[in-house]
Design an enzyme around this catalytic site. Structure first.
Site, short mmCIF file in Angstrom:
data_model
loop_
_atom_site.label_atom_id
_atom_site.label_comp_id
_atom_site.label_asym_id
_atom_site.label_seq_id
_atom_site.Cartn_x
_atom_site.Cartn_y
_atom_site.Cartn_z
N ARG A 157 -2.67 -1.85 -3.30
CA ARG A 157 -3.72 -0.84 -3.22
C ARG A 157 -3.52 0.15 -4.36
NH1 ARG A 157 -3.71 4.34 -0.04
NH2 ARG A 157 -5.82 5.15 -0.18
N HIS A 204 -11.29 5.39 0.08
CA HIS A 204 -11.21 4.59 1.32
C HIS A 204 -12.05 3.32 1.24
CE1 HIS A 204 -10.24 8.66 3.41
NE2 HIS A 204 -9.12 7.99 3.21
N GLU A 219 -6.96 -2.24 6.13
CA GLU A 219 -7.01 -2.28 4.66
C GLU A 219 -6.20 -3.44 4.11
OE1 GLU A 219 -5.64 1.81 4.75
OE2 GLU A 219 -7.17 2.34 3.30
N ASN A 274 0.87 -1.17 0.00
CA ASN A 274 0.00 0.00 0.00
C ASN A 274 0.91 1.23 0.00
OD1 ASN A 274 -1.68 2.10 0.73
ND2 ASN A 274 -2.71 0.98 2.38
#
Ligand code: AMP
Length: 406
Positions: free
Chosen positions: A97, A185, A387, A10
């Site tokens: 991500r 998000h 996440e 990420n």
């Protein structure tokens, strides 16, 4: 059960978060190690935490040491660290991500050259965020030619929204050209929505508002676990005020800045993304902890503005789903700042929000907790986000459809 491990990456402008997951038979995945390299290009520091909850290992680069200066260098450091722990053997897939998936991607995708080109084509929609995810993806593909690479989009979760929620009142040609409210998000909302549904199954399937309050902040309305509306719009600037971003603003202000102050796009972008929000209002810091510790009246006013806009957006989202069964706080501020939660909830008393002060004060440091009173018509929870877990689950689902749910 899937053989091999899943690495999640990420990448942001100054940090690279990572985690290594092992697929399990009954549980979707188990995290073996996670961490982040912060301060890329400046005062770099690495934190690595093993899944068993031991003391995290830390490394800080001294001023005279060559610290990682970009995402590619940061990835090398992270991989060397994982390799030194013997954790890269049997790597099966890497989940990334990717901030923007445009209108095209409503789920994670395996990356090949064609997909990479399509993701790069979306760069203009998130010029300050998309390049880091892409740079990381490119570097990981070069290093691990045999591991599957999967793109997990932060916008994908919101692709379920109806036209009235994702359009602006502009001529239709702009909507057709992709000028829409995408919401961001999404990886965080997916995790929190699923986890909350486990903690409180009845309300979790109802009308829920989740407030993701980190350095970037947004809130999202959900019905039956699906996103129906988000405060973030076309870019990650809209909605709530953030650490350095302005949140909702009258577009007339931008016209004034151009016409009266003669500011060009770069100067306005710099103002709205890097010098506004809590930092701009307080003139002090983007960090809520610093503002809390300050005695300056501007710091207090910045927090008051944050809390007021938060309450207002939560009420607006509740209206968009015809009422609210549960309110869930997450991310750095949402998980740790009891006073922000208490302030927003006090403004929502009329809506049926009743907070248990002791439970709220105790819900800090990344703990899951119900913070509403037993008789509160609306349940209020703190659910720490993860996440990385969503990225691992989505990656697993792409490389082995159905495995994550098995
Ligand atoms: P995130 O982007 O989710 O990592 O959240 C980062 C933000 O959370 C920081 O900028 C801080 O403002 C805030 N934060 C972290 N810990 C605390 C805390 N203990 N109290 C208040 N705010 C916090």
């Amino acid at each position: 059960m899937v053989a091999g491990q899943i690495l999640t990456l990420n990448a942001g402008s100054s940090s690279l978060k990572f985690a290594l997951f092992e697929p399990l038979r009954d549980d979707a995945t188990r995290c073996r190690v996670r961490g982040q390299l912060e301060g890329i290009g400046a005062a770099a520091r690495l934190v690595v935490q093993t899944g068993d909850g031991g003391q995290p290992a830390r490394r800080q680069w001294r001023a005279d040491e060559a610290a990682p200066r970009d995402v590619r260098a940061a990835l090398q450091v992270v991989l060397a660290e994982l390799d030194s722990r013997g954790l890269l053997d049997g790597l099966r897939a890497i989940g990334h991500r990717i901030v923007h998936g445009g209108t095209e991607f409503s789920s994670a995708r395996a990356v090949d050259d064609a997909l990479l080109a399509r993701i790069e084509g979306l760069q203009s929609l998130a010029p300050l965020h998309q390049p880091y995810g892409i740079a990381c993806l490119r570097a990981a593909r070069e290093r691990f030619v045999h591991a599957a690479q999967v793109a997990c989009f932060d916008t994908a979760f919101h692709r379920t929204q109806a036209f009235v929620e994702d359009t602006f009142a502009l001529p239709r040609e702009y909507y057709d050209a992709g000028v829409r409210r995408y919401g961001f998000h999404g990886l965080s909302y997916q995790y929190v929505a699923q986890r909350y549904a486990q903690l409180d199954p009845l309300r979790g399937r109802g009308r829920v508002v989740i407030a993701h309050l980190g350095n970037g902040a947004s809130a999202c309305a959900l019905r039956d676990g699906r996103s129906t509306s988000s405060t973030m719009g076309f870019t990650a600037l809209d909605g709530l005020p953030m650490g350095t971003r302005c949140g909702q603003i009258d577009p007339g202000v931008l016209l004034w800045l151009m016409q009266e102050r003669k500011m060009d796009a770069d100067a306005i972008s710099d103002l709205l993304y890097r010098h506004s929000g809590l930092k701009g209002l307080s003139g002090l810091s983007n960090d809520m902890r610093v503002l809390r510790a300050s005695e300056s009246s501007r710091a207090r006013e910045a927090i008051e503005y944050f809390v007021a806009r938060l309450a207002r957006e939560i009420a607006a989202l509740a209206a968009s789903i015809g009422g609210i069964d549960a309110l869930v706080f997450t991310a750095g501020i949402g998980e740790n700042d009891a006073a922000v939660r208490a302030g927003a909830c006090a403004s929502l008393h009329w809506l049926g929000v009743r907070v248990d002060d002791a439970a709220n004060a105790a819900a800090v440091g990344g703990r899951e907790a119900r913070i509403s009173t037993a008789d509160s018509p609306i349940a209020v929870w703190v659910v720490p986000t993860d996440e990385e877990s969503t990225i691992a689950g989505q990656t697993l689902d792409v490389i082995e459809p159905g495995a994550a749910a098995a």
